[in-house]
Design a protein around this motif. Structure first.
Motif, PDB file in Angstrom:
ATOM      1  N   ARG A 224      78.035  13.443   0.764  1.00 28.24           N
ATOM      2  CA  ARG A 224      76.817  14.920   0.682  1.00 28.24           C
ATOM      3  C   ARG A 224      76.219  15.622  -0.329  1.00 28.24           C
ATOM      4  O   ARG A 224      76.508  15.473  -1.375  1.00 28.24           O
ATOM      5  CB  ARG A 224      76.770  15.620   2.105  1.00 28.24           C
ATOM      6  CG  ARG A 224      75.055  16.871   1.631  1.00 28.24           C
ATOM      7  CD  ARG A 224      75.213  17.904   3.153  1.00 28.24           C
ATOM      8  NE  ARG A 224      76.117  18.171   2.665  1.00 28.24           N
ATOM      9  CZ  ARG A 224      77.052  18.857   3.538  1.00 28.24           C
ATOM     10  NH1 ARG A 224      77.150  19.052   5.424  1.00 28.24           N
ATOM     11  NH2 ARG A 224      78.167  19.895   3.831  1.00 28.24           N
ATOM     12  N   ASP A 225      78.568  16.010  -0.715  1.00 31.78           N
ATOM     13  CA  ASP A 225      77.805  17.367  -1.884  1.00 31.78           C
ATOM     14  C   ASP A 225      78.685  16.872  -3.178  1.00 31.78           C
ATOM     15  O   ASP A 225      78.083  17.109  -3.889  1.00 31.78           O
ATOM     16  CB  ASP A 225      79.537  19.088  -1.152  1.00 31.78           C
ATOM     17  CG  ASP A 225      79.224  19.331   0.074  1.00 31.78           C
ATOM     18  OD1 ASP A 225      78.167  19.185   0.022  1.00 31.78           O
ATOM     19  OD2 ASP A 225      80.396  20.061   0.173  1.00 31.78           O
ATOM     20  N   LEU A 226      79.333  15.320  -2.811  1.00 33.33           N
ATOM     21  CA  LEU A 226      79.502  14.621  -4.312  1.00 33.33           C
ATOM     22  C   LEU A 226      77.912  14.758  -5.169  1.00 33.33           C
ATOM     23  O   LEU A 226      77.819  14.410  -5.966  1.00 33.33           O
ATOM     24  CB  LEU A 226      80.352  14.091  -3.999  1.00 33.33           C
ATOM     25  CG  LEU A 226      79.704  12.619  -4.917  1.00 33.33           C
ATOM     26  CD1 LEU A 226      80.902  13.033  -6.506  1.00 33.33           C
ATOM     27  CD2 LEU A 226      80.847  10.950  -4.215  1.00 33.33           C
TER      28      LEU A 226
ATOM     29  N   VAL B  73      71.935  17.789  -9.657  1.00 28.44           N
ATOM     30  CA  VAL B  73      72.607  18.911 -10.231  1.00 28.44           C
ATOM     31  C   VAL B  73      73.197  19.102 -11.530  1.00 28.44           C
ATOM     32  O   VAL B  73      71.812  19.662 -12.421  1.00 28.44           O
ATOM     33  CB  VAL B  73      72.222  20.406  -8.857  1.00 28.44           C
ATOM     34  CG1 VAL B  73      72.855  21.752  -9.896  1.00 28.44           C
ATOM     35  CG2 VAL B  73      72.464  20.355  -7.415  1.00 28.44           C
ATOM     36  N   ARG B  74      74.416  18.554 -11.403  1.00 30.06           N
ATOM     37  CA  ARG B  74      74.701  18.050 -13.081  1.00 30.06           C
ATOM     38  C   ARG B  74      74.288  18.121 -13.904  1.00 30.06           C
ATOM     39  O   ARG B  74      74.038  18.556 -15.190  1.00 30.06           O
ATOM     40  CB  ARG B  74      76.098  18.650 -12.992  1.00 30.06           C
ATOM     41  CG  ARG B  74      76.945  19.846 -12.245  1.00 30.06           C
ATOM     42  CD  ARG B  74      77.309  21.092 -13.123  1.00 30.06           C
ATOM     43  NE  ARG B  74      78.317  20.468 -14.167  1.00 30.06           N
ATOM     44  CZ  ARG B  74      78.832  20.045 -14.709  1.00 30.06           C
ATOM     45  NH1 ARG B  74      79.918  20.440 -14.023  1.00 30.06           N
ATOM     46  NH2 ARG B  74      78.877  20.088 -16.185  1.00 30.06           N
TER      47      ARG B  74
ATOM     48  N   LYS C  29      67.296  17.690 -18.241  1.00 27.41           N
ATOM     49  CA  LYS C  29      66.140  18.908 -18.922  1.00 27.41           C
ATOM     50  C   LYS C  29      66.950  19.589 -20.607  1.00 27.41           C
ATOM     51  O   LYS C  29      65.771  19.766 -21.184  1.00 27.41           O
ATOM     52  CB  LYS C  29      66.050  19.672 -17.677  1.00 27.41           C
ATOM     53  CG  LYS C  29      65.540  19.606 -16.473  1.00 27.41           C
ATOM     54  CD  LYS C  29      65.566  20.177 -16.191  1.00 27.41           C
ATOM     55  CE  LYS C  29      65.321  19.442 -14.256  1.00 27.41           C
ATOM     56  NZ  LYS C  29      65.350  20.481 -12.870  1.00 27.41           N
ATOM     57  N   ASP C  30      68.166  19.980 -20.629  1.00 25.24           N
ATOM     58  CA  ASP C  30      68.467  20.839 -21.617  1.00 25.24           C
ATOM     59  C   ASP C  30      68.726  19.898 -22.705  1.00 25.24           C
ATOM     60  O   ASP C  30      68.981  20.487 -24.254  1.00 25.24           O
ATOM     61  CB  ASP C  30      69.907  21.621 -20.918  1.00 25.24           C
ATOM     62  CG  ASP C  30      69.503  22.388 -20.452  1.00 25.24           C
ATOM     63  OD1 ASP C  30      68.462  22.802 -19.886  1.00 25.24           O
ATOM     64  OD2 ASP C  30      70.473  23.063 -19.575  1.00 25.24           O
ATOM     65  N   CYS C  31      69.280  19.200 -23.139  1.00 21.85           N
ATOM     66  CA  CYS C  31      69.614  18.025 -23.755  1.00 21.85           C
ATOM     67  C   CYS C  31      68.219  17.706 -24.675  1.00 21.85           C
ATOM     68  O   CYS C  31      67.268  17.100 -24.383  1.00 21.85           O
ATOM     69  CB  CYS C  31      70.334  16.633 -23.491  1.00 21.85           C
ATOM     70  SG  CYS C  31      71.108  15.732 -24.544  1.00 21.85           S
TER      71      CYS C  31
ATOM     72  N   PHE D 263      62.894  17.420  -7.556  1.00 24.81           N
ATOM     73  CA  PHE D 263      64.030  16.173  -8.434  1.00 24.81           C
ATOM     74  C   PHE D 263      64.106  15.829  -6.816  1.00 24.81           C
ATOM     75  O   PHE D 263      65.035  16.059  -6.532  1.00 24.81           O
ATOM     76  CB  PHE D 263      64.272  16.504  -9.465  1.00 24.81           C
ATOM     77  CG  PHE D 263      63.666  17.193 -10.692  1.00 24.81           C
ATOM     78  CD1 PHE D 263      62.971  16.447 -10.895  1.00 24.81           C
ATOM     79  CD2 PHE D 263      63.713  18.370 -10.817  1.00 24.81           C
ATOM     80  CE1 PHE D 263      61.805  17.067 -12.404  1.00 24.81           C
ATOM     81  CE2 PHE D 263      62.782  18.786 -11.892  1.00 24.81           C
ATOM     82  CZ  PHE D 263      62.607  18.478 -12.297  1.00 24.81           C
ATOM     83  N   GLN D 264      64.428  14.466  -7.046  1.00 27.45           N
ATOM     84  CA  GLN D 264      65.322  13.492  -6.357  1.00 27.45           C
ATOM     85  C   GLN D 264      66.460  12.855  -7.011  1.00 27.45           C
ATOM     86  O   GLN D 264      65.138  12.654  -8.244  1.00 27.45           O
ATOM     87  CB  GLN D 264      64.537  12.990  -4.762  1.00 27.45           C
ATOM     88  CG  GLN D 264      65.591  11.795  -4.654  1.00 27.45           C
ATOM     89  CD  GLN D 264      65.600  11.381  -3.067  1.00 27.45           C
ATOM     90  OE1 GLN D 264      64.446  11.293  -2.667  1.00 27.45           O
ATOM     91  NE2 GLN D 264      65.528  10.523  -2.710  1.00 27.45           N
ATOM     92  N   PHE D 265      67.281  12.995  -7.434  1.00 27.60           N
ATOM     93  CA  PHE D 265      68.729  12.477  -8.456  1.00 27.60           C
ATOM     94  C   PHE D 265      68.926  10.270  -7.737  1.00 27.60           C
ATOM     95  O   PHE D 265      68.416   9.876  -8.004  1.00 27.60           O
ATOM     96  CB  PHE D 265      69.736  13.161  -8.995  1.00 27.60           C
ATOM     97  CG  PHE D 265      70.265  12.514 -10.001  1.00 27.60           C
ATOM     98  CD1 PHE D 265      69.371  12.177 -11.662  1.00 27.60           C
ATOM     99  CD2 PHE D 265      71.387  11.334  -9.513  1.00 27.60           C
ATOM    100  CE1 PHE D 265      70.580  11.044 -12.561  1.00 27.60           C
ATOM    101  CE2 PHE D 265      71.951  10.765 -11.168  1.00 27.60           C
ATOM    102  CZ  PHE D 265      71.881  10.711 -11.630  1.00 27.60           C
TER     103      PHE D 265
END
Length: 184
Positions: free
Chosen positions: A78-80, A86-87, A93-95, A121-123
């Protein structure tokens, strides 16, 4: 979701597959693969993840994993997935030079709107599809071979150990990007 695909035994080894929503080929870019490698490395170091084999393909990941004593594999996964999502989404978004940015963000937003567990968002797809493995069975070796041969079957490399985003080199005595936890 069926109980068939859950982490039942916290001491077991699992073959786990998970994919990007819509099977979007995010990992064709090195920067996104590297962010996932960082997440896997962090989970090995800080979250109790034992990583026995791994491969990152263009839109999905295969892992053979277990957890160290005192850790729950379901929580690690879950955490992974949460942290890497998020990253990677932030990087997209920033690229300034990501040519697929609008298209990918639209699809991730659409997937997020269809899932009440998300705010925006869902990745990753929600399932992990974990399959418990007996490390002393033929199935264990078959899964390692399947995982390592994914890049070969996809035509990316001629030899599995030539694919940088895979643990095949570790099994041939080399040192890969993340390293692996051997079974004792």
């Amino acid at each position: 979701m069926s109980i068939k695909y859950k982490f039942h035994d916290s001491t077991a080894i699992y073959f786990v597959s998970f994919a990007v929503v819509g099977w979007i080929d995010v990992f064709t870019r090195t920067v996104y693969r590297d962010l996932l490698v960082e997440s896997l490395t962090y989970c090995r170091r800080e979250k109790g993840l034992n990583l026995h084999a791994w491969v990152i393909m263009s839109n999905h990941v295969h892992l053979i994993v277990s957890s160290r004593e005192g850790y729950l594999l379901a929580n690690i996964m879950r955490d992974l997935k949460k942290y890497s999502a998020v990253r990677i989404l932030k990087e997209i978004k920033d690229c300034a030079i990501e040519s697929r940015k609008e298209w990918m963000l639209y699809l991730f937003a659409k997937a997020g709107q269809q899932n009440s567990n998300n705010k925006n968002f869902q990745f990753w797809r929600q399932d992990n599809h974990p399959i418990e493995l007996d490390p002393y069975s033929n199935m264990f070796e078959e899964r390692i071979n399947y995982l390592h041969n994914n890049p070969v079957e996809a035509g990316l490399v001629a030899n599995a150990s030539d694919y940088l985003y895979c643990s095949a080199i570790d099994y041939e005595g080399g040192k890969g990007l993340i390293g692996i936890d051997l079974l004792v």
